[in-house]
Design a protein around this motif. Structure first.
Motif, PDB file in Angstrom:
ATOM      1  N   ASN A 177      50.888  -5.340  42.308  1.00  0.00           N
ATOM      2  CA  ASN A 177      50.610  -6.543  41.516  1.00  0.00           C
ATOM      3  C   ASN A 177      49.770  -6.264  40.278  1.00  0.00           C
ATOM      4  O   ASN A 177      49.275  -7.194  39.643  1.00  0.00           O
ATOM      5  CB  ASN A 177      49.909  -7.582  42.393  1.00  0.00           C
ATOM      6  N   ALA A 178      49.628  -4.989  39.937  1.00  0.00           N
ATOM      7  CA  ALA A 178      48.754  -4.633  38.817  1.00  0.00           C
ATOM      8  C   ALA A 178      49.213  -5.223  37.492  1.00  0.00           C
ATOM      9  O   ALA A 178      48.402  -5.513  36.611  1.00  0.00           O
ATOM     10  CB  ALA A 178      48.646  -3.115  38.694  1.00  0.00           C
ATOM     11  N   ILE A 180      43.770  -3.063  30.548  1.00  0.00           N
ATOM     12  CA  ILE A 180      44.380  -3.708  31.711  1.00  0.00           C
ATOM     13  C   ILE A 180      45.789  -4.180  31.379  1.00  0.00           C
ATOM     14  O   ILE A 180      46.730  -3.968  32.143  1.00  0.00           O
ATOM     15  CB  ILE A 180      43.513  -4.885  32.194  1.00  0.00           C
ATOM     16  N   PRO A 222      47.824  -0.963  33.041  1.00  0.00           N
ATOM     17  CA  PRO A 222      47.060  -1.339  34.233  1.00  0.00           C
ATOM     18  C   PRO A 222      46.955  -0.227  35.275  1.00  0.00           C
ATOM     19  O   PRO A 222      45.894  -0.047  35.886  1.00  0.00           O
ATOM     20  CB  PRO A 222      47.813  -2.557  34.777  1.00  0.00           C
ATOM     21  N   ASP A 223      48.036   0.509  35.483  1.00  0.00           N
ATOM     22  CA  ASP A 223      47.991   1.581  36.480  1.00  0.00           C
ATOM     23  C   ASP A 223      47.062   2.703  36.038  1.00  0.00           C
ATOM     24  O   ASP A 223      46.343   3.293  36.858  1.00  0.00           O
ATOM     25  CB  ASP A 223      49.399   2.122  36.738  1.00  0.00           C
ATOM     26  N   LEU A 227      43.449   1.595  36.670  1.00  0.00           N
ATOM     27  CA  LEU A 227      43.055   1.747  38.067  1.00  0.00           C
ATOM     28  C   LEU A 227      42.953   3.218  38.470  1.00  0.00           C
ATOM     29  O   LEU A 227      42.079   3.595  39.261  1.00  0.00           O
ATOM     30  CB  LEU A 227      44.038   1.004  38.965  1.00  0.00           C
ATOM     31  N   TYR A 263      49.662  -0.102  43.410  1.00  0.00           N
ATOM     32  CA  TYR A 263      49.159  -1.442  43.107  1.00  0.00           C
ATOM     33  C   TYR A 263      50.335  -2.289  42.622  1.00  0.00           C
ATOM     34  O   TYR A 263      50.561  -2.439  41.413  1.00  0.00           O
ATOM     35  CB  TYR A 263      48.065  -1.377  42.046  1.00  0.00           C
ATOM     36  N   ASN A 315      43.332  -6.593  42.928  1.00  0.00           N
ATOM     37  CA  ASN A 315      44.142  -5.378  43.060  1.00  0.00           C
ATOM     38  C   ASN A 315      43.431  -4.274  43.829  1.00  0.00           C
ATOM     39  O   ASN A 315      43.994  -3.704  44.769  1.00  0.00           O
ATOM     40  CB  ASN A 315      44.559  -4.887  41.672  1.00  0.00           C
ATOM     41  N   TRP A 336      40.952  -9.827  38.282  1.00  0.00           N
ATOM     42  CA  TRP A 336      42.145  -8.975  38.410  1.00  0.00           C
ATOM     43  C   TRP A 336      41.803  -7.717  39.188  1.00  0.00           C
ATOM     44  O   TRP A 336      42.545  -7.298  40.078  1.00  0.00           O
ATOM     45  CB  TRP A 336      42.659  -8.636  37.018  1.00  0.00           C
ATOM     46  N   PHE A 337      40.686  -7.092  38.865  1.00  0.00           N
ATOM     47  CA  PHE A 337      40.268  -5.880  39.570  1.00  0.00           C
ATOM     48  C   PHE A 337      39.976  -6.177  41.036  1.00  0.00           C
ATOM     49  O   PHE A 337      40.383  -5.430  41.933  1.00  0.00           O
ATOM     50  CB  PHE A 337      39.030  -5.283  38.898  1.00  0.00           C
TER      51      PHE A 337
END
Length: 275
Positions: free
Chosen positions: A231-232, A207, A211-212, A215, A229, A22, A18-19
């Motif tokens: 698609n985060a 996550i 999620p935002d 990140l 992001y 993104n 995932w990381f």
């Protein structure tokens, strides 16, 4: 020779794909054409040497397929670059540098390979000397849920489910599952080598919950500008639809108890609650 500015070392089944998807979509970040380079674990985790070359060949093959299917104009230089990546000098220092040769001057270079988490003490010391200014990211997941995710992945690859209680427990007792989740061994190994300005640990549960913010925490740590992001909030890996028997969960809960106790003592209750 280009080297990674950012190394995401794992842990396995803790959000590294995932990381990669993104963060690797940022214009100021360069990621190789496939995830997981296995350079350090090839040399410092003996089991990796058995299968890592095959992983690179598969990655190159898939990258070529995606490029050919997704582009009307084929970039022959890119194809030649990919072919070199699987050449005879694979896993040498020269090879590792060549993988990043297409990075732009203003881009940060990122290598995401969760097997790095489990390399030997000698390997971590090699990384310290080889990457004197790189920053490191490590994502940690609840030990039971991490193990279950790995079991599901292993069973999906075999395309056959255990048929008995003994077979299910055998699948849960595979040594690699314990090794990949051995936080008590590997967290101190990395934490004792790199200061907090070079190594950041984050809980996997963040996550899904934020999620935002996850990140953004990484951006702040790396000193990078905030980015969008889109698609985060989307899943990258869909968990295999494999129901895990309750007695397997009970076994894992007991087997990983020392790991949970370690994480609580090492990072505190607030961090542990987000695993």
């Amino acid at each position: 020779m280009r080297k990674p500015d950012i190394l995401c070392i794992g842990a396995q089944k803790a959000g590294t794909t995932w990381f990669h998807v993104n963060f690797g979509a940022r214009a100021d970040v360069f990621v190789p054409p496939f995830k997981e380079l296995h350079y350090f674990d090839y040399h410092f985790a003996p089991d990796s040497a058995k299968w890592a070359p095959q992983h690179i060949r598969r990655g190159v093959k898939e990258a070529i397929r995606k490029h050919v299917v997704g582009n009307a104009d084929i970039d022959l230089d890119f194809i030649a670059y990919l072919i070199r990546v699987q050449g005879p000098h694979i896993f040498t220092r020269k090879w590792y540098g060549e993988i990043f040769e297409r990075a732009g001057e203003g881009q940060r270079v990122l290598d995401v390979t969760p097997e790095y988490f489990c390399i030997s003490e000698e390997g971590v010391e090699f990384v310290r000397k080889f990457l004197p200014s790189t920053q490191f990211l490590c994502f940690l997941r609840d030990p039971v849920e991490r193990a279950i995710s790995q079991i599901r992945m292993n069973l999906k690859r075999k395309a056959k489910l255990p048929e008995t209680r003994a077979a299910w427990l055998l699948a849960a007792k595979q040594p690699v599952i314990g090794v990949r989740g051995d936080y008590a061994t590997y967290v101190p190994r990395w934490r004792d080598t790199f200061d907090e300005d070079r190594l950041l640990f984050l809980p996997f549960g963040m996550i899904a919950a934020a999620p935002d913010a996850f990140l953004a925490r990484i951006e702040a740590f790396l000193g990078m500008a905030p980015a969008a992001y889109p698609n985060a909030g989307k899943k990258v890996h869909w968990a295999a639809d494999i129901e895990i028997p309750g007695y397997v969960r009970e076994y894992l809960a007991e087997a990983t108890r020392p790991q949970r106790e370690f994480l609580l003592a090492e990072f505190g209750p607030a961090f542990a609650a987000q695993l």
